[in-house]
Design a protein around this motif. Sequence first.
Motif, short mmCIF file in Angstrom:
data_model
loop_
_atom_site.label_atom_id
_atom_site.label_comp_id
_atom_site.label_asym_id
_atom_site.label_seq_id
_atom_site.Cartn_x
_atom_site.Cartn_y
_atom_site.Cartn_z
N ARG A 164 19.78 -53.53 -21.34
CA ARG A 164 19.22 -52.60 -20.34
C ARG A 164 20.12 -51.39 -20.18
NH1 ARG A 164 18.00 -53.58 -14.72
NH2 ARG A 164 19.69 -55.11 -14.69
N ALA A 165 21.44 -51.64 -20.14
CA ALA A 165 22.39 -50.54 -19.95
C ALA A 165 22.31 -49.56 -21.11
CB ALA A 165 23.81 -51.09 -19.81
N VAL A 166 22.18 -50.08 -22.34
CA VAL A 166 22.12 -49.20 -23.50
C VAL A 166 20.84 -48.37 -23.47
CG1 VAL A 166 21.88 -49.17 -26.01
CG2 VAL A 166 23.64 -50.57 -24.95
N LEU A 167 19.72 -48.99 -23.09
CA LEU A 167 18.47 -48.23 -22.98
C LEU A 167 18.60 -47.13 -21.93
CD1 LEU A 167 15.62 -50.83 -23.32
CD2 LEU A 167 15.99 -48.80 -24.69
N HIS A 168 19.26 -47.47 -20.82
CA HIS A 168 19.48 -46.48 -19.77
C HIS A 168 20.34 -45.33 -20.31
CE1 HIS A 168 19.56 -45.33 -15.54
NE2 HIS A 168 20.83 -45.03 -15.69
N LEU A 169 21.39 -45.69 -21.05
CA LEU A 169 22.25 -44.66 -21.64
C LEU A 169 21.45 -43.75 -22.57
CD1 LEU A 169 25.47 -46.66 -22.57
CD2 LEU A 169 25.33 -44.74 -21.01
N ILE A 170 20.58 -44.36 -23.38
CA ILE A 170 19.81 -43.57 -24.35
C ILE A 170 18.83 -42.64 -23.62
CG2 ILE A 170 18.08 -43.72 -26.18
CD1 ILE A 170 19.51 -46.30 -27.08
N LYS A 171 18.22 -43.17 -22.54
CA LYS A 171 17.28 -42.35 -21.78
C LYS A 171 17.99 -41.18 -21.12
CE LYS A 171 13.85 -45.69 -20.39
NZ LYS A 171 13.60 -46.62 -19.29
N LYS A 208 20.67 -39.54 -22.05
CA LYS A 208 21.68 -39.21 -23.05
C LYS A 208 22.60 -38.09 -22.58
CE LYS A 208 22.05 -38.22 -27.97
NZ LYS A 208 21.34 -38.17 -29.26
N GLN A 248 22.91 -36.69 -19.48
CA GLN A 248 23.54 -36.83 -18.17
C GLN A 248 24.56 -37.97 -18.13
OE1 GLN A 248 20.13 -36.86 -18.90
NE2 GLN A 248 19.11 -36.91 -16.90
N LEU A 249 24.41 -38.98 -19.01
CA LEU A 249 25.25 -40.17 -18.86
C LEU A 249 25.94 -40.58 -20.17
CD1 LEU A 249 26.21 -42.20 -16.85
CD2 LEU A 249 24.18 -43.57 -17.27
N MET A 250 25.20 -40.65 -21.27
CA MET A 250 25.78 -41.19 -22.50
C MET A 250 26.86 -40.26 -23.05
SD MET A 250 23.65 -42.41 -25.78
CE MET A 250 24.20 -43.69 -26.87
N VAL A 251 26.56 -38.96 -23.10
CA VAL A 251 27.54 -38.01 -23.64
C VAL A 251 28.78 -37.94 -22.74
CG1 VAL A 251 27.92 -35.59 -24.25
CG2 VAL A 251 25.78 -36.71 -24.89
N LEU A 273 29.90 -40.24 -20.72
CA LEU A 273 30.62 -41.52 -20.80
C LEU A 273 31.42 -41.61 -22.07
CD1 LEU A 273 31.16 -44.30 -19.56
CD2 LEU A 273 29.14 -45.15 -20.73
N LEU A 327 31.20 -43.17 -13.96
CA LEU A 327 30.13 -43.13 -14.96
C LEU A 327 29.59 -44.54 -15.23
CD1 LEU A 327 31.59 -40.46 -17.39
CD2 LEU A 327 29.45 -40.28 -16.14
N ARG A 331 27.11 -46.05 -12.83
CA ARG A 331 25.72 -45.58 -12.86
C ARG A 331 24.86 -46.39 -13.82
NH1 ARG A 331 26.49 -39.38 -13.87
NH2 ARG A 331 24.26 -39.52 -14.28
N LEU A 332 25.46 -47.32 -14.55
CA LEU A 332 24.66 -48.19 -15.43
C LEU A 332 23.91 -49.21 -14.59
CD1 LEU A 332 27.05 -48.91 -18.42
CD2 LEU A 332 25.13 -47.35 -18.33
N PRO A 333 22.68 -49.57 -14.99
CA PRO A 333 21.97 -50.60 -14.23
C PRO A 333 22.73 -51.92 -14.33
CG PRO A 333 20.87 -50.15 -16.31
CD PRO A 333 21.94 -49.12 -16.17
N LEU A 367 30.08 -45.56 -28.99
CA LEU A 367 29.35 -44.59 -28.18
C LEU A 367 29.27 -43.25 -28.89
CD1 LEU A 367 30.29 -45.02 -24.43
CD2 LEU A 367 28.02 -44.73 -25.36
N VAL A 369 25.75 -41.59 -29.83
CA VAL A 369 25.36 -40.26 -29.34
C VAL A 369 24.83 -39.42 -30.49
CG1 VAL A 369 26.31 -38.08 -28.51
CG2 VAL A 369 26.87 -40.18 -27.31
#
Lengths: 198, 198
Positions: free
Chosen positions: A28-35, A37, A39-42, A44, B14, B17-19, B48, B52
């Motif tokens: 779930r966390a990875v999907l959230h990160l991808i969604k 991208k 605002q959060l993945m880059v 992080l 950061l 903010r992950l679920p 990561l 990305v």
Amino acid sequence: MSNGGPEIEQLIQLLARLPGLGPRSARRAVLHLIKKKDQLMVPLSAALDRAVDAVRTCEVCGNVDTRSPCGICSDPRRAESGLLIVVEDVADLWALERAGVGAVRYHVLGGVLSPLDGVGPEDLSLDELVARAPQFSEIVLAVNATVEGQTTAHYITDRLAGTGVKVTRLAHGVPVGGELDYLDEGTLSQALRARTEL
Amino acid sequence: MSNGGPEIEQLIQLLARLPGLGPRSARRAVLHLIKKKDQLMVPLSAALDRAVDAVRTCEVCGNVDTRSPCGICSDPRRAESGLLIVVEDVADLWALERAGVGAVRYHVLGGVLSPLDGVGPEDLSLDELVARAPQFSEIVLAVNATVEGQTTAHYITDRLAGTGVKVTRLAHGVPVGGELDYLDEGTLSQALRARTEL
């Protein structure tokens, strides 16, 4: 099984090793990160890169910080109280700091004595603690109220006996906001014995 | 408050903010990362970075993968069944893949109709679904059994009526391993109505 390439699969497996996350929540966390991208993945990814480079363990107290000696050990105001708080873990140090215990210094043991897990005195930073002790007027043993924690506290008290520094421990009692009928007998009897006048 | 420098503080914020992670568990996770720097923090940072760069959304179905069209859309064996499964979210696609539903293709809507949240038909990939529909012999609406999900299913059925493709939905009933007295009345009455002969 096609969960979107080895890069995603590996990210899930690594996140699943964090405490509090399992395989399902890591996914779930990875999907959230991808969604999220941008605002959060880059951010992080960048924050982790920076932390990998910057984080180090303080050579004086064992805290983690981006410099060594850490911010706490290099703050001269924290020397004035003469108080050294001994904790098992950096997490405990952070918890005490969040509680705002004041301008004190810390010593991180790196664990507790646990013969069953093969943790002996040589695995903890005890020699460093004994060496630091004369700089302080009081040493508070803020170890967990477990059997291992209390064994470690007794061992440290013996080791510090020669230094002449006053050694204390945290009070036991009813947690603030706690309800009596959910508390164990040990805590209740300790709280009664250490009762204070109103 | 001295939680070890801005780099560590930012990483905590950061991760929080992950679920599934809050501020407290994010702090624990960061400490765990710092403790296992070489085994976990460095690989996670690298994973990561790679993700990305690599992760993209499939332009055909909306799945996330490291290529577009994704592995599922570019696998010719998955065309044979003629089955297209419509899901709300990539997480649902992954769940069906884990369940091993077979060589099928997917269409990710990107949500469900929800007038209260301002989600209208134009926010979902419905035009793309209608355009893809003629390639398939059956379209299974695997949307959640919520009010919004069922509204969306009805809307999609109307939109697909002109294409002549058979539209089905997942069966409702007692979950495998589920106990009857924990189930709601809706599920139970659906399960009784859709009873099958032994």
